[in-house]
Design an enzyme around this catalytic site. Structure first.
Site, PDB file in Angstrom:
ATOM      1  N   SER A 186       0.794  -1.233   0.000  1.00 35.90           N
ATOM      2  CA  SER A 186       0.000   0.000   0.000  1.00 35.90           C
ATOM      3  C   SER A 186       0.824   1.280   0.000  1.00 35.90           C
ATOM      4  CB  SER A 186      -0.945   0.000   1.196  1.00 35.90           C
ATOM      5  OG  SER A 186      -0.197   0.046   2.386  1.00 35.90           O
ATOM      6  N   HIS A 214      -5.781  -4.567  -1.573  1.00 36.00           N
ATOM      7  CA  HIS A 214      -5.567  -3.407  -2.448  1.00 36.00           C
ATOM      8  C   HIS A 214      -5.499  -3.789  -3.927  1.00 36.00           C
ATOM      9  CE1 HIS A 214      -4.955   0.013   0.241  1.00 36.00           C
ATOM     10  NE2 HIS A 214      -4.269  -0.767   1.040  1.00 36.00           N
ATOM     11  N   LYS A 245     -12.736  -1.814   0.438  1.00 36.07           N
ATOM     12  CA  LYS A 245     -11.965  -0.984  -0.490  1.00 36.07           C
ATOM     13  C   LYS A 245     -12.683  -0.939  -1.846  1.00 36.07           C
ATOM     14  CE  LYS A 245      -7.757  -1.139   2.155  1.00 36.07           C
ATOM     15  NZ  LYS A 245      -7.102  -2.191   2.926  1.00 36.07           N
TER      16      LYS A 245
HETATM   17  C1  LIG Z   1      -7.089  -2.679   4.348  1.00 34.20           C
HETATM   18  C2  LIG Z   1      -6.350  -3.930   4.470  1.00 34.20           C
HETATM   19  C3  LIG Z   1      -6.754  -4.921   5.381  1.00 34.20           C
HETATM   20  C4  LIG Z   1      -7.865  -4.705   6.348  1.00 34.20           C
HETATM   21  O1  LIG Z   1      -9.114  -4.767   5.754  1.00 34.20           O
HETATM   22  P1  LIG Z   1     -10.405  -4.482   6.634  1.00 34.20           P
HETATM   23  O2  LIG Z   1     -11.486  -5.216   5.948  1.00 34.20           O
HETATM   24  O3  LIG Z   1     -10.584  -2.997   6.645  1.00 34.20           O
HETATM   25  O4  LIG Z   1     -10.128  -5.014   7.996  1.00 34.20           O
HETATM   26  C5  LIG Z   1      -6.065  -6.114   5.388  1.00 34.20           C
HETATM   27  N1  LIG Z   1      -5.017  -6.335   4.563  1.00 34.20           N
HETATM   28  C6  LIG Z   1      -4.595  -5.397   3.703  1.00 34.20           C
HETATM   29  C7  LIG Z   1      -3.423  -5.683   2.797  1.00 34.20           C
HETATM   30  C8  LIG Z   1      -5.232  -4.170   3.635  1.00 34.20           C
HETATM   31  O5  LIG Z   1      -4.800  -3.234   2.794  1.00 34.20           O
END
Ligand SMILES: *Cc1c(COP(=O)(O)O)cnc(C)c1O
Length: 399
Positions: A186, A214, A245
């Site tokens: 990220s 992501h 996301k």
């Molecule tokens: C955002 C993210 C998470 C967490 O996701 P949530 O559903 O908000 O708990 C886990 N792993 C990665 C790589 C992320 O970018």
């Protein structure tokens, strides 16, 4: 008792502030979108949003909202149960099936969040006899999930296949091995080299786990994630991901992959067994997301076009952009203070971004992270670049 502890907490909080790491929440008073209003000291302020994970622009999508409303009317507000007691409706099962179809996997299990999917993944599957080989830049939830498991831990430098090979050799001492990696990292927006990871996994008899949070909806020609990008659909043992996301931006997470793995998680994964089901309306809206994304490819195409457009314009303007294969565009400034000044000046220009610096990124690698969305119009992208150029000149980053 609390007095001493209170002093301790106050000192800790002050230290965080002194280090310039104190996080303040900005309050948004509109739906999440590419154009939002935030609360300012003298009333609402209009900004263009370049820091949401709203990759496909679905967070305020009318069809998703309608699907959620309809399901809430039909099936109520909450489940008041974990899945295996009385927290499973047909919508949950349909959503799990839709996720399996999307990724070309055998079965799927839903969680309240991807943080839980990762937290509950390793411990039920592996024991002290086994090994987890983890990329050094993996998400916090993978790190926590690995910590909760007794397996022997190995770590390799981000995307470094020579290092991964060394760790795999060392891990031959264990019974079973799994390589764990983010699909897209990220902070840089780089995609994990899954083709090479898969090759090494074959060579050293290891399984592979990829967190698609992501990358799903974003990466690959039709946005089906890193397994599409590398032509490895159906070949990876375990994928995890989020509904927070690209897939609508609400809540929920999932693990999808080989059916025995998913089945054992349903028996033993603690965040699944001991935490509430996602509400029917969320499951229904998420289900609509997968329907939209398989109906046509317009959102994924728009996101890819927007990312290309922004990166090209910023590069032409003279900015130092990390090579990206995702919707994350890191504008390198290297200096921590500069990154904060730059982000603040952009906000004055109505451009909402975040500056990151050590320890979130390596020392001397401060940057502004821009996240593109299918919701951005060309005019918004142009406005963003224009503001970057203006501030870049003001702060001496551009000549
Ligand atoms: C955002 C993210 C998470 C967490 O996701 P949530 O559903 O908000 O708990 C886990 N792993 C990665 C790589 C992320 O970018």
């Amino acid at each position: 008792m609390y007095q001493d502890f209170q002093k301790h907490l106050q000192a800790t909080l002050q230290q965080i502030k002194d280090d310039g790491l104190y996080k303040n929440e900005r309050v948004i008073i509109t739906p999440q979108s590419s154009a939002i209003q935030v609360q300012g000291e003298n009333g609402p302020v209009d900004v263009i949003n370049f820091c949401a994970n709203n990759y496909l622009g679905l967070a305020d999508n009318k069809e998703l909202i309608e699907a959620a409303k309809k399901r809430m009317d039909e099936r109520g507000y909450g489940m008041a149960s974990v899945r295996f007691i009385c927290g499973t409706q047909d919508t949950h099962k349909m959503l799990e099936k839709a996720i399996s179809d999307f990724f070309g996997t055998e079965d799927t299990i839903l969680y309240a969040a991807c943080f839980d999917a990762n937290g509950g993944l390793f411990e039920p599957l592996l024991t002290a006899e086994d090994a987890i080989i983890s990329d050094a830049l993996n998400h916090a939830s993978i790190i926590d999930g690995v910590r909760l498991c007794k397996a022997v831990r190995y770590r390799y430098a981000n995307g470094d296949m020579e290092d991964l090979e060394k760790q795999l050799q060392a891990a031959q001492a264990q019974r079973f091995r799994i390589i764990a990696t983010d699909g897209v990292f990220s902070m840089d927006g780089n995609v994990c080299p899954l083709d090479k990871i898969y090759e090494l996994a074959q060579k050293y008899n290891a399984m592979v786990m990829v967190d698609e949070s992501h990358s799903a909806g974003v990466v690959g020609k039709t946005g089906h994630g890193v397994t599409e990008q590398y032509n490895l659909r159906g070949k990876i043992e375990v994928l995890t991901g989020t509904l927070g996301k690209a897939f609508g931006g609400s809540v929920g997470g999932f693990t999808t992959g080989k059916k025995e793995i998913i089945d054992l998680l349903r028996q033993r994964s603690r965040p699944y067994l001991f935490s509430n089901s996602i509400p029917p309306m969320v499951a229904a809206a998420a289900l609509k997301t997968f329907e939209l994304l398989t109906r046509d490819n317009s959102l994924q195409d728009k996101l890819h076009a927007n990312t290309d457009y922004f990166v090209k314009k910023m590069t032409a303007a003279g900015f130092d952009i990390k090579p990206t294969q995702s919707a994350i565009c890191a504008v390198m400034l290297y200096d921590a203070r500069l990154s904060q000044e730059f982000a603040a000046a952009l906000q004055q220009e109505g451009i909402y971004v975040t500056g990151f610096y050590y320890p979130v990124v390596p020392q001397g690698q401060a940057r502004i992270r821009v996240q593109l969305s299918a919701a951005h119009t060309q005019a918004q992208l142009d406005r963003g670049v224009e503001a970057f150029v203006k501030v870049g000149k003001q702060l001496g980053v551009l000549k």
